[in-house]
Design an enzyme around this catalytic site. Sequence first.
Site, short mmCIF file in Angstrom:
data_model
loop_
_atom_site.label_atom_id
_atom_site.label_comp_id
_atom_site.label_asym_id
_atom_site.label_seq_id
_atom_site.Cartn_x
_atom_site.Cartn_y
_atom_site.Cartn_z
N ASN A 45 45.13 16.40 16.78
CA ASN A 45 44.92 15.05 17.32
C ASN A 45 44.64 15.09 18.82
O ASN A 45 43.77 14.37 19.32
CB ASN A 45 46.13 14.17 17.03
CG ASN A 45 46.15 13.64 15.61
OD1 ASN A 45 45.11 13.46 14.99
ND2 ASN A 45 47.34 13.41 15.07
N GLU A 97 51.86 13.48 8.62
CA GLU A 97 51.20 14.64 8.03
C GLU A 97 52.11 15.32 7.01
O GLU A 97 51.95 16.49 6.70
CB GLU A 97 50.80 15.65 9.12
CG GLU A 97 51.94 16.28 9.88
CD GLU A 97 52.36 15.49 11.13
OE1 GLU A 97 53.00 16.10 11.99
OE2 GLU A 97 52.05 14.29 11.22
N ASP A 143 54.09 20.11 5.16
CA ASP A 143 53.76 19.55 6.46
C ASP A 143 52.70 20.43 7.12
O ASP A 143 52.77 21.67 7.04
CB ASP A 143 55.01 19.47 7.33
CG ASP A 143 54.75 18.81 8.68
OD1 ASP A 143 54.89 17.58 8.76
OD2 ASP A 143 54.41 19.53 9.64
N HIS A 199 42.13 11.27 17.16
CA HIS A 199 42.78 10.80 15.94
C HIS A 199 41.80 10.57 14.80
O HIS A 199 42.19 10.68 13.63
CB HIS A 199 43.57 9.51 16.24
CG HIS A 199 44.81 9.75 17.04
ND1 HIS A 199 45.99 10.17 16.48
CD2 HIS A 199 45.05 9.64 18.38
CE1 HIS A 199 46.91 10.31 17.42
NE2 HIS A 199 46.37 9.99 18.58
N ASP A 204 42.47 12.04 11.20
CA ASP A 204 42.47 11.31 9.94
C ASP A 204 41.55 11.97 8.91
O ASP A 204 41.86 12.03 7.72
CB ASP A 204 42.03 9.86 10.17
CG ASP A 204 43.07 9.04 10.92
OD1 ASP A 204 44.22 9.51 11.04
OD2 ASP A 204 42.73 7.95 11.40
#
Length: 276
Positions: free
Chosen positions: A154, A189, A146, A159, A163
């Site tokens: 973010n 994630e 993670d 965002h 991404d």
Amino acid sequence: MGFMGIFALFLYSLSFITQAGTAFFSFLLAIKSPTRYKWGWLFLCLGLTLMLGRRISPIFSILETNHFNMTDAILSLTISASLLIGTIGIHKLMSQVNTENQLMSILSQLDPLTNCLSRTETLYQLSNEIKRSQRTKKPFAVLELDIDHFKLINDEHGHNIGDEVLHSLATYIRSLLRSNDHFGRVGGEEFIIILPDTDEQQAKIIAERIREQVERKVDYSLSSVKPIQLTISIGICIAEITGSITAINDFCKVLIKQADEAMYRAKNNGRNQVAF
């Protein structure tokens, strides 16, 4: 034999060749069609092949008796040509459908953002690894990783940049893995790595190497104004299967749950580390 007789002979001969082509394409359709429909195309191929006798008998009649029916010759070619065009059209359609189905199958196996395995495909590969481990009696490892503080990325960069970071990280980690390892995205994630034929010591070495390499990479975004660096937390679960397992799906959930708990242990211990 006059000109009309020669012309009728030509039409019947062309009709015979066209009919043979139709039977051939019907055979190709039988090969490409699903098993439950093959019988239909095979019967069509058989019927079209038997009809070749109807196409060749007028040819012998013209050669032997010089007798012909021009209307029948024209209709014979028209029917054969129509059947051929229709069969070719169906063949092209089935080829396109097969190609699109293969494409859809490939796309369903991949996560659209990161191009690593989808959650469904990851679970499928994990179930296969469980079955393989039952046969070989060799352990394997499940790693859950993670991104640390990904929400801050973010919130600070948006965002779209988030991404981009996910895609860049997935591409980088995939380059660090062996060819027989499986790498999939199971959450926002969160990622799963399946390491075949890997014991506890080997899993720790691999996980630490991935963690260190991810931390060392300078930037995970090409669009952000300032470089974005990452750290990850990794949880490891080792599966050593000695007996028989019937509930494969339930066992998959157990392995992922244990890897998930190990990952949160790494988070709670300060992040950017590996835990069992």
